[in-house]
Design an enzyme around this catalytic site. Structure first.
Site, PDB file in Angstrom:
ATOM      1  N   ARG A  20       2.755  -9.422  -0.820  1.00 19.21           N
ATOM      2  CA  ARG A  20       2.836  -8.297  -1.750  1.00 19.21           C
ATOM      3  C   ARG A  20       3.820  -7.220  -1.310  1.00 19.21           C
ATOM      4  O   ARG A  20       4.225  -6.377  -2.107  1.00 19.21           O
ATOM      5  CB  ARG A  20       1.439  -7.703  -1.977  1.00 19.21           C
ATOM      6  CG  ARG A  20       0.774  -7.209  -0.720  1.00 19.21           C
ATOM      7  CD  ARG A  20      -0.719  -6.950  -0.936  1.00 19.21           C
ATOM      8  NE  ARG A  20      -0.991  -5.597  -1.379  1.00 19.21           N
ATOM      9  CZ  ARG A  20      -2.199  -5.080  -1.531  1.00 19.21           C
ATOM     10  NH1 ARG A  20      -3.275  -5.811  -1.301  1.00 19.21           N
ATOM     11  NH2 ARG A  20      -2.365  -3.843  -1.916  1.00 19.21           N
ATOM     12  N   ASN A  53      -4.143  -7.089  -6.615  1.00 18.46           N
ATOM     13  CA  ASN A  53      -3.028  -6.952  -5.673  1.00 18.46           C
ATOM     14  C   ASN A  53      -3.046  -8.105  -4.666  1.00 18.46           C
ATOM     15  O   ASN A  53      -2.035  -8.733  -4.387  1.00 18.46           O
ATOM     16  CB  ASN A  53      -3.115  -5.629  -4.903  1.00 18.46           C
ATOM     17  CG  ASN A  53      -3.258  -4.457  -5.834  1.00 18.46           C
ATOM     18  OD1 ASN A  53      -2.901  -4.567  -7.000  1.00 18.46           O
ATOM     19  ND2 ASN A  53      -3.771  -3.347  -5.353  1.00 18.46           N
ATOM     20  N   ASP A  54      -4.230  -8.337  -4.125  1.00 19.06           N
ATOM     21  CA  ASP A  54      -4.347  -9.443  -3.175  1.00 19.06           C
ATOM     22  C   ASP A  54      -4.529 -10.782  -3.871  1.00 19.06           C
ATOM     23  O   ASP A  54      -4.040 -11.796  -3.383  1.00 19.06           O
ATOM     24  CB  ASP A  54      -5.512  -9.191  -2.211  1.00 19.06           C
ATOM     25  CG  ASP A  54      -5.100  -8.245  -1.106  1.00 19.06           C
ATOM     26  OD1 ASP A  54      -4.020  -8.447  -0.528  1.00 19.06           O
ATOM     27  OD2 ASP A  54      -5.834  -7.276  -0.842  1.00 19.06           O
ATOM     28  N   HIS A  68       0.830  -1.213   0.000  1.00 18.71           N
ATOM     29  CA  HIS A  68       0.000   0.000   0.000  1.00 18.71           C
ATOM     30  C   HIS A  68       0.859   1.255   0.000  1.00 18.71           C
ATOM     31  O   HIS A  68       0.473   2.279  -0.559  1.00 18.71           O
ATOM     32  CB  HIS A  68      -0.990  -0.027   1.163  1.00 18.71           C
ATOM     33  CG  HIS A  68      -2.143  -0.938   0.881  1.00 18.71           C
ATOM     34  ND1 HIS A  68      -2.176  -2.243   1.296  1.00 18.71           N
ATOM     35  CD2 HIS A  68      -3.263  -0.740   0.149  1.00 18.71           C
ATOM     36  CE1 HIS A  68      -3.285  -2.814   0.850  1.00 18.71           C
ATOM     37  NE2 HIS A  68      -3.964  -1.933   0.159  1.00 18.71           N
ATOM     38  N   ARG A 125     -10.699   3.633  -1.118  1.00 25.40           N
ATOM     39  CA  ARG A 125     -10.175   2.837   0.003  1.00 25.40           C
ATOM     40  C   ARG A 125     -10.433   3.618   1.298  1.00 25.40           C
ATOM     41  O   ARG A 125      -9.603   4.439   1.704  1.00 25.40           O
ATOM     42  CB  ARG A 125      -8.668   2.619  -0.148  1.00 25.40           C
ATOM     43  CG  ARG A 125      -8.257   1.717  -1.287  1.00 25.40           C
ATOM     44  CD  ARG A 125      -6.751   1.521  -1.249  1.00 25.40           C
ATOM     45  NE  ARG A 125      -6.321   0.434  -2.088  1.00 25.40           N
ATOM     46  CZ  ARG A 125      -5.833   0.575  -3.328  1.00 25.40           C
ATOM     47  NH1 ARG A 125      -5.738   1.774  -3.863  1.00 25.40           N
ATOM     48  NH2 ARG A 125      -5.435  -0.483  -4.011  1.00 25.40           N
ATOM     49  N   ARG A 133     -15.583   1.359  -0.878  1.00 22.44           N
ATOM     50  CA  ARG A 133     -15.261   0.044  -0.324  1.00 22.44           C
ATOM     51  C   ARG A 133     -15.269   0.152   1.195  1.00 22.44           C
ATOM     52  O   ARG A 133     -14.707   1.093   1.757  1.00 22.44           O
ATOM     53  CB  ARG A 133     -13.889  -0.427  -0.804  1.00 22.44           C
ATOM     54  CG  ARG A 133     -13.591  -1.843  -0.334  1.00 22.44           C
ATOM     55  CD  ARG A 133     -12.297  -2.368  -0.867  1.00 22.44           C
ATOM     56  NE  ARG A 133     -11.163  -1.719  -0.227  1.00 22.44           N
ATOM     57  CZ  ARG A 133      -9.903  -1.959  -0.578  1.00 22.44           C
ATOM     58  NH1 ARG A 133      -9.634  -2.779  -1.566  1.00 22.44           N
ATOM     59  NH2 ARG A 133      -8.911  -1.356   0.050  1.00 22.44           N
ATOM     60  N   CYS A 187     -10.008  -3.399 -10.119  1.00 21.51           N
ATOM     61  CA  CYS A 187      -9.483  -2.196  -9.462  1.00 21.51           C
ATOM     62  C   CYS A 187      -8.087  -2.436  -8.877  1.00 21.51           C
ATOM     63  O   CYS A 187      -7.535  -1.572  -8.224  1.00 21.51           O
ATOM     64  CB  CYS A 187     -10.438  -1.697  -8.394  1.00 21.51           C
ATOM     65  SG  CYS A 187     -10.664  -2.853  -7.036  1.00 21.51           S
ATOM     66  N   GLU A 197     -10.678 -11.185  -4.646  1.00 21.17           N
ATOM     67  CA  GLU A 197      -9.252 -11.080  -4.334  1.00 21.17           C
ATOM     68  C   GLU A 197      -8.736 -12.245  -3.499  1.00 21.17           C
ATOM     69  O   GLU A 197      -7.569 -12.277  -3.144  1.00 21.17           O
ATOM     70  CB  GLU A 197      -8.946  -9.739  -3.651  1.00 21.17           C
ATOM     71  CG  GLU A 197      -9.760  -9.429  -2.413  1.00 21.17           C
ATOM     72  CD  GLU A 197      -9.455  -8.054  -1.840  1.00 21.17           C
ATOM     73  OE1 GLU A 197      -8.495  -7.393  -2.285  1.00 21.17           O
ATOM     74  OE2 GLU A 197     -10.183  -7.631  -0.921  1.00 21.17           O
TER      75      GLU A 197
HETATM   76  C1  PEP Z   1      -6.451  -5.291  -4.429  1.00 24.32           C
HETATM   77  O1  PEP Z   1      -6.201  -6.116  -3.546  1.00 24.32           O
HETATM   78  O2  PEP Z   1      -6.177  -5.479  -5.627  1.00 24.32           O
HETATM   79  C2  PEP Z   1      -7.077  -4.004  -4.117  1.00 24.32           C
HETATM   80  C3  PEP Z   1      -7.473  -3.189  -5.053  1.00 24.32           C
HETATM   81  O3  PEP Z   1      -7.220  -3.651  -2.808  1.00 24.32           O
HETATM   82  P1  PEP Z   1      -6.018  -3.218  -1.844  1.00 24.32           P
HETATM   83  O4  PEP Z   1      -4.825  -2.888  -2.710  1.00 24.32           O
HETATM   84  O5  PEP Z   1      -6.481  -2.043  -1.059  1.00 24.32           O
HETATM   85  O6  PEP Z   1      -5.804  -4.424  -0.996  1.00 24.32           O
HETATM   86 MG    MG Z   2      -7.092  -5.965  -1.634  1.00 26.42          MG
END
Ligand code: PEP
Ligand code: MG
Length: 590
Positions: A471, A460-461, A195, A302, A338, A508, A437
Site C-alpha cells: 500500500r 486499505n490492508d 498511513h 487508531r 482498535r 473503516c 482486512e
Molecule cells: C485498513 O487497513 O483499511 C484500516 C482501516 O486500517 P489501517 O489503515 O490502520 O491499517
Molecule cells: Mg489495516
C-alpha cells in the site's frame, strides 16, 4: 538550474491546493546541510560550536536514560552505545580534523565524516557491527539537529509557513506536523494508502506523493504549487499558472465550505434508507473534527499513534485518559477503539523488530499483541476502564484466524478479571469486533462471525493483501485498485456473511471515504461507513443523491464485470452525473 516552470506528476495523496515556499527536509529529518567556508579567525569558534553540539547531544542522551523508568531500562542500552559513539575518535576526531583541514562548517564536516565512516561499518560481515552503521546515523542526526538549531525531529519545530519537501515521511513524523506552519507536503516515495497519506488527509493538508524527483528538482525557498487533488506539483510557476492555481484553490475552498454547511444533514438515500457515517481518528484531538463535520461517532480510533514518538510504552493511566478524552467529546455516540496495530509501516523505535524483510507480513498488530500479553493487557485494561464512560466498542486488527480472536478475547477477559479483583471500575459488556482486512479472515468469515459482534472491513490492508500490492509502494500504486473484481467479491462475501450471521458489518478503510465508491457500499448493505473526518461531508452528500434499489442493481451488474475498466465505465455510465455534483473536480463544479 534555470527558473523556468517545471511540472512533476505524482500520486494525489490528500486533496486541496496550496502555494508556498519549499522547505527541504533530508532523509534523516534534518535540513539539507549547506557547505560554507570558515576563515582562519573563525576556525576555533567553529570547532567549539561542534564540541558544544556533541556535548548537548550527550547530555540529551543522559537525560533520556536517567528519566527512563526502571522497568524499561533494558531499552536504554542502545542510547548508551550512542553516547560512546559520540565520543569516539572515528566520528569526533575526524570531524574536527575535516573542519581544520578543509576549512568548512561543522555540519558539512560531520556529513563528510559520516559518508566515510558509514560504508566502513556497512561492509563489515559481522551483523552486530554492521548494525552500528544505523547508530552512526542516529547520533550524527542528534548532533546535526543541535548544530542547525533544531531539537529532535525538526518537523515539529519548523517555524515558517512552508511546503515540506522530503524523500519520505514516516507516520510518526507526519503526526507531529504543526498545522499552522505546514501548508502542504510532497515526497518522493509513498503510496496512496500509506498511513502517512491517511494522516495528511486527516490533517486536511494538500499532499502529493511518489514524485521521485522532488528532492533533486526543488530547491529551498522555491515557490511551488501543490495540487493534491490532481497529484501535480509545479515548481517556479509562471504568473499565468499562479493565477490559475489561486483560482482553483479558491473554488476548492468554496466547494468544501458548501458541502461542510450540509454535513449535519443525515446520510439518507432518496428512498429513505439511512446510513451511519462515522469518523476515523489517529489522535484524541481529531474527534472534534469528526463531530464538526457531521460524523456520528468514531468508527475507528487508531490507538497506535499513542505509542509513536516516545521512547517507551505508555502507561495504563495515560491510555485511559486518552480514551476518556475521546469519549467525553461524543459521550452518546459509539467510539470504536482498535487495539494496537503497531509495526508494518507504523514502526516504533523501541518495539519493532529490526530484522523483518517484509514488515507488512510480519509481527504486526494482533500478532505482536498476542506475543506480548503484558503490553496488550495494559491497553485492554485502559479500554475496559474507559468503556464505563460511554458507548465503547473494541476492535481487533489484522485477525487472520479464529484462534487469534479467541486468544484476544481470552486476554480481554483476563484483564477484566484483574480489574475486578483490584476493585477498579470497568465495563466488559461491550461489542467486540474484528477488522476484515486479511484474505484468510474473509474466507473464514462465517467461522469468525460466530465469535464476534461486528465486522469492520479494512480495505486499505484488504486490497494490499488480496492483490499483493504494497500500500505504500509508488511503483505499484496504479495497481492498488478498490474496484478490482477480487475486491468486490471479497466485500460482497463479508457483507453477506455478516447479514446471515446477524452481526453488523461496517467499513473503516479509505474506500469508505471515497464518494465514487458510495453506490457500491450502499449496494452491499453495509451498516456503517467510517472515514477520514474531512471526507464525511462529501460521502454524506453522495448518499443523499442515491437510491438503494438502484445501488443494489448496480452492484449486481458490477459483480458480473471481469475487469476494473469495465466496472469503472459502468460506474461512470450509471453515476457520472451524481458523482460530478458530489465531487470536487479541478476544472468543474462548485
Ligand atoms: C485498513 O487497513 O483499511 C484500516 C482501516 O486500517 P489501517 O489503515 O490502520 O491499517
Ligand atoms: Mg489495516
Amino acid at each position: 538550474m534555470s527558473d523556468s516552470e517545471i511540472i512533476l506528476k505524482g500520486i494525489a495523496g490528500s486533496p486541496g491546493i496550496c502555494i508556498g515556499k519549499a522547505y527541504l527536509v533530508d532523509k534523516e529529518g534534518v535540513d539539507v546541510v549547506e557547505k560554507y567556508y570558515i576563515g582562519d579567525n573563525e576556525l576555533e569558534a567553529e570547532i567549539n560550536r561542534f564540541k558544544a553540539a556533541v556535548k548537548k547531544a550527550i547530555d540529551e542522551l543522559a537525560t533520556i536514560i536517567d528519566d527512563t523508568p526502571d522497568e524499561f531500562r533494558q531499552h536504554t542500552h542502545i542510547l548508551e552505545t550512542h553516547k560512546v559513539l559520540l565520543q569516539d575518535k572515528l566520528l569526533y576526531g575526524r570531524t574536527i580534523d575535516i573542519i581544520k583541514t578543509d576549512r568548512v562548517n561543522a555540519e558539512w564536516a560531520l556529513k563528510k565524516t559520516i559518508s566515510i565512516v558509514r560504508p566502513m561499518f556497512e561492509n563489515i560481515e559481522n551483523d552486530y557491527l554492521r548494525d552500528r552503521a544505523e547508530d552512526i546515523i542516529h547520533v550524527s542526526d542528534r548532533v546535526l539537529n543541535s548544530l542547525v538549531g533544531a531539537d529532535g525531529v525538526n518537523i515539529a519545530k519548523i517555524d515558517k509557513r512552508v511546503v515540506l519537501v522530503a524523500p519520505d515521511l514516516s507516520p510518526a513524523e507526519t503526526s507531529q506536523i504543526q498545522l499552522e506552519r505546514i501548508m502542504g507536503f510532497v515526497t518522493d516515495h509513498g503510496g496512496k494508502a500509506s498511513h502517512t497519506c491517511i494522516i495528511a488527509r486527516t490533517l486536511e493538508i494538500p499532499a502529493v506523493f511518489g514524485l521521485e524527483r522532488a528532492m533533486r528538482t526543488i530547491r529551498n525557498d522555491d515557490i511551488i504549487i501543490v495540487d493534491g487533488s490532481a497529484g501535480i506539483v509545479v515548481i517556479n510557476p509562471s504568473d499565468h499558472t499562479l493565477i490559475d492555481a489561486e483560482d482553483r484553490r479558491e473554488r476548492y475552498e468554496n466547494f468544501k465550505a458548501v458541502i461542510a454547511r450540509q454535513s449535519h444533514l443525515p446520510a439518507e438515500t432518496t428512498d429513505g434508507i439511512r446510513l451511519k457515517v462515522m469518523g476515523n481518528i489517529e489522535l484524541p484531538e481529531e474527534v472534534v473534527a469528526v463531530r464538526d463535520r457531521g460524523g456520528e461517532g468514531i468508527g475507528l480510533y487508531r490507538t497506535e499513534f499513542q505509542y509513536l514518538n516516545r521512547i517507551d510504552f505508555p502507561a495504563e493511566s495515560v491510555l485511559y485518559e486518552n480514551y476518556k478524552d475521546v469519549i467525553d467529546v461524543v459521550p452518546d455516540q459509539p467510539v470504536t477503539i482498535r487495539t494496537l496495530d503497531i509495526n508494518g509501516d507504523k514502526a516504533v523505535s523501541y518495539i519493532s523488530p529490526e530484522d523483518e524483510d517484509n514488515p507488512a507480513l510480519g509481527l504486526r498488530a494482533i500478532r505482536y499483541c498476542l506475543q506480548r500479553p503484558e503490553i496488550f493487557k495494559t491497553q485492554l485494561r485502559a479500554i475496559l476502564r474507559a468503556a464505563v464512560h460511554g458507548d465503547v466498542r473494541i476492535l481487533f486488527p489484522m485477525i487472520a484466524s479464529v484462534e487469534e480472536v479467541r486468544e484476544a478475547k481470552r486476554l480481554l477477559m483476563e484483564a477484566a478479571d484483574c480489574l475486578d479483583k483490584e476493585g477498579i471500575a470497568f465495563k466488559a459488556d461491550m461489542p467486540i469486533g474484528v477488522m476484515m482486512e486479511v484474505p484468510s479472515a474473509v474466507i473464514t468469515a462465517d467461522l469468525i462471525a460466530k465469535e464476534v459482534d461486528f465486522f469492520s472491513i479494512g480495505t486499505n490492508d484488504l486490497i494490499q493483501y488480496t492483490l499483493a500490492i504494497d500500500r505504500g509502494n509508488r511503483h505499484v500504486a496504479h495497481m492498488y485498485q478498490a474496484l478490482h473484481p477480487a475486491i468486490l467479491r471479497m466485500l460482497k462475501r463479508v457483507a453477506d456473511v455478516g447479514r446471515e450471521a446477524g452481526i453488523q458489518t461496517y467499513m473503516c478503510g479509505e474506500m469508505a471515504g471515497d464518494p465514487r465508491m458510495v453506490p457500491i457500499l450502499l449496494g452491499l448493505g453495509l451498516d456503517e461507513l467510517s472515514m477520514n473526518p474531512q471526507a464525511i461531508p462529501a460521502a454524506k452528500r453522495m448518499v443523499r443523491a442515491l437510491n438503494l434499489s438502484d445501488a443494489k442493481e448496480f452492484l449486481d451488474a458490477a459483480l458480473q464485470m471481469k475487469t476494473v475498466a469495465a466496472i469503472e465505465s459502468l460506474l461512470e455510465d450509471s453515476y457520472g452525473e451524481a458523482l460530478a455534483a458530489a465531487l470536487y473536480t479541478p476544472n468543474g463544479n462548485d
